[in-house]
Design a protein around this motif. Structure first.
Motif, PDB file in Angstrom:
ATOM      1  N   GLY A 118      53.781  39.608  42.585  1.00 47.97           N
ATOM      2  CA  GLY A 118      52.993  38.483  42.721  1.00 47.97           C
ATOM      3  C   GLY A 118      51.474  38.594  42.549  1.00 47.97           C
ATOM      4  O   GLY A 118      51.077  37.358  43.184  1.00 47.97           O
ATOM      5  N   GLN A 119      50.888  39.742  42.813  1.00 45.46           N
ATOM      6  CA  GLN A 119      49.435  39.170  42.733  1.00 45.46           C
ATOM      7  C   GLN A 119      48.957  39.246  41.255  1.00 45.46           C
ATOM      8  O   GLN A 119      49.411  39.806  40.505  1.00 45.46           O
ATOM      9  CB  GLN A 119      49.259  41.101  43.969  1.00 45.46           C
ATOM     10  N   ALA A 120      47.759  38.905  41.427  1.00 41.70           N
ATOM     11  CA  ALA A 120      47.074  38.858  39.682  1.00 41.70           C
ATOM     12  C   ALA A 120      47.274  40.042  39.355  1.00 41.70           C
ATOM     13  O   ALA A 120      46.487  40.615  39.733  1.00 41.70           O
ATOM     14  CB  ALA A 120      45.828  37.436  39.675  1.00 41.70           C
ATOM     15  N   PRO A 121      47.287  40.401  37.685  1.00 44.77           N
ATOM     16  CA  PRO A 121      47.095  41.791  37.634  1.00 44.77           C
ATOM     17  C   PRO A 121      45.437  41.604  36.906  1.00 44.77           C
ATOM     18  O   PRO A 121      44.842  40.892  36.873  1.00 44.77           O
ATOM     19  CB  PRO A 121      47.720  41.628  35.954  1.00 44.77           C
ATOM     20  N   ALA A 122      45.147  42.951  36.970  1.00 41.63           N
ATOM     21  CA  ALA A 122      43.703  43.409  36.971  1.00 41.63           C
ATOM     22  C   ALA A 122      43.316  42.474  35.493  1.00 41.63           C
ATOM     23  O   ALA A 122      43.993  42.790  34.245  1.00 41.63           O
ATOM     24  CB  ALA A 122      43.717  44.872  37.056  1.00 41.63           C
ATOM     25  N   PRO A 123      42.074  41.869  35.652  1.00 37.44           N
ATOM     26  CA  PRO A 123      41.674  41.324  34.087  1.00 37.44           C
ATOM     27  C   PRO A 123      41.148  42.750  33.480  1.00 37.44           C
ATOM     28  O   PRO A 123      40.791  43.706  33.456  1.00 37.44           O
ATOM     29  CB  PRO A 123      40.726  40.331  34.836  1.00 37.44           C
ATOM     30  N   ALA A 162      40.401  53.883  36.546  1.00 38.31           N
ATOM     31  CA  ALA A 162      41.900  53.161  36.318  1.00 38.31           C
ATOM     32  C   ALA A 162      41.948  52.377  37.759  1.00 38.31           C
ATOM     33  O   ALA A 162      42.084  51.560  38.625  1.00 38.31           O
ATOM     34  CB  ALA A 162      42.103  54.115  36.028  1.00 38.31           C
ATOM     35  N   MET A 163      41.929  53.225  39.295  1.00 44.75           N
ATOM     36  CA  MET A 163      41.937  53.221  40.722  1.00 44.75           C
ATOM     37  C   MET A 163      41.056  51.629  40.881  1.00 44.75           C
ATOM     38  O   MET A 163      40.972  50.830  41.057  1.00 44.75           O
ATOM     39  CB  MET A 163      41.683  54.055  41.111  1.00 44.75           C
ATOM     40  N   ALA A 164      39.593  51.850  40.154  1.00 46.85           N
ATOM     41  CA  ALA A 164      38.199  50.748  40.319  1.00 46.85           C
ATOM     42  C   ALA A 164      38.960  49.581  39.730  1.00 46.85           C
ATOM     43  O   ALA A 164      38.558  48.329  39.915  1.00 46.85           O
ATOM     44  CB  ALA A 164      37.208  51.945  40.178  1.00 46.85           C
ATOM     45  N   TRP A 165      39.228  49.732  38.360  1.00 48.77           N
ATOM     46  CA  TRP A 165      39.691  48.533  37.831  1.00 48.77           C
ATOM     47  C   TRP A 165      41.079  48.017  38.489  1.00 48.77           C
ATOM     48  O   TRP A 165      40.985  46.613  38.406  1.00 48.77           O
ATOM     49  CB  TRP A 165      40.089  48.747  36.315  1.00 48.77           C
ATOM     50  N   ARG A 166      42.092  48.692  38.528  1.00 49.14           N
ATOM     51  CA  ARG A 166      43.194  48.118  39.220  1.00 49.14           C
ATOM     52  C   ARG A 166      43.341  46.956  40.778  1.00 49.14           C
ATOM     53  O   ARG A 166      43.808  46.896  40.459  1.00 49.14           O
ATOM     54  CB  ARG A 166      43.973  49.232  38.909  1.00 49.14           C
ATOM     55  N   GLY A 177      35.504  47.618  47.180  1.00 48.28           N
ATOM     56  CA  GLY A 177      35.235  48.716  46.892  1.00 48.28           C
ATOM     57  C   GLY A 177      35.316  50.235  45.880  1.00 48.28           C
ATOM     58  O   GLY A 177      35.263  50.835  46.234  1.00 48.28           O
ATOM     59  N   GLY A 178      36.363  49.564  45.116  1.00 43.15           N
ATOM     60  CA  GLY A 178      36.435  50.271  43.901  1.00 43.15           C
ATOM     61  C   GLY A 178      35.576  50.737  43.533  1.00 43.15           C
ATOM     62  O   GLY A 178      35.264  51.730  42.460  1.00 43.15           O
ATOM     63  N   ALA A 179      34.545  49.744  43.017  1.00 39.41           N
ATOM     64  CA  ALA A 179      33.211  49.940  42.605  1.00 39.41           C
ATOM     65  C   ALA A 179      32.751  50.584  43.170  1.00 39.41           C
ATOM     66  O   ALA A 179      31.614  51.323  41.924  1.00 39.41           O
ATOM     67  CB  ALA A 179      32.844  48.158  42.171  1.00 39.41           C
ATOM     68  N   LEU A 180      32.148  51.119  44.342  1.00 33.84           N
ATOM     69  CA  LEU A 180      31.352  51.665  45.399  1.00 33.84           C
ATOM     70  C   LEU A 180      31.897  53.023  45.376  1.00 33.84           C
ATOM     71  O   LEU A 180      30.621  54.096  45.496  1.00 33.84           O
ATOM     72  CB  LEU A 180      31.601  50.851  46.941  1.00 33.84           C
TER      73      LEU A 180
END
Length: 232
Positions: A118-123, A162-166, A177-180
């Protein structure tokens, strides 16, 4: 879960674990501060001792807070990468990168499960932005990378991006955290390519890396706790 066990200050197993979480988090923060201070001071011995302690402490804190096992696994594979990258040779670098890659797979699996619950998908627009940044970065750095590291670094970069995006599936903390994490590894890549570096480059690599793992942990714990509140 009984009503008594769900109350703050409960004497149940979960309550006892929670009491140990704060000291472990404090230990993580103190070791992180010591590591960063040692890098700024040029005290290599401090870094050699402190760096291998960081992810086990953060993983311990996450486990005590009832984190999903995949988060704990991702942090421990990060620890494996940290240890191998302390050795100054190509084989250790590749093994360490492989350990980090497995950690990113753990993160991606965790984020995928978040979407399924139910979490919103990554844009998609965010994913497109990350893709553009990755392609531009690889085109620029490719000629300066050692030939035997070009393909492994490209594959790893795709997985990390892919990890940073998701990561955004678990909210703004995890997204940051993913961006860093992406920035930290980009700084490592520029060092391998022998691009001009900022003063104390290892400090900036570790600062962004420690912040990345801490924010990913915070993001996952925040969403996980919200989903598992009594009555929710």
């Amino acid at each position: 879960m009984t009503a008594t066990a769900a109350r703050p200050g409960s004497t149940g197993a979960g309550g006892r674990a929670e009491r140990f979480a704060r000291p472990v988090l404090l230990a993580f923060l103190l070791v992180a501060a010591a590591d960063l201070a040692g890098l700024l001071a040029g005290a290599e011995a401090v870094h050699l001792v402190a760096k291998p302690l960081l992810m086990p402490l953060l993983a311990g804190y996450a486990a005590l807070r009832g984190a999903p096992r995949l988060l704990v696994a991702a942090l421990l594979f990060g620890w494996g990468g940290d240890v191998f990258l302390l050795a100054d040779n190509d084989l250790a670098f590749l093994v360490g990168m492989g350990s980090f890659a497995v950690g990113h797979v753990c993160y991606l699996t965790l984020f995928g499960r978040g979407e399924g619950r139910g979490q919103a998908p990554a844009p998609l627009v965010t994913g497109a932005g990350y893709a553009v940044v990755l392609v531009v970065f690889l085109v620029l750095i490719w000629p300066d990378l050692p030939a035997d590291l070009r393909i492994p670094l490209t594959g790893y970069s795709l997985l990390l991006t892919a990890m940073a995006w998701r990561a955004g599936v678990f909210g703004p903390y995890a997204a940051a955290g993913g961006a860093l994490f992406l920035l930290s590894d980009a700084l490592i890549a520029t060092g391998i390519a022998e691009w001009p570096q900022a003063p104390a480059p290892d400090f900036w690599v570790m600062l962004t890396y420690i912040a990345a793992q801490a924010l990913l942990t915070l993001g996952v714990l925040t969403k996980h706790r919200t989903k598992h509140k009594p009555g929710v």
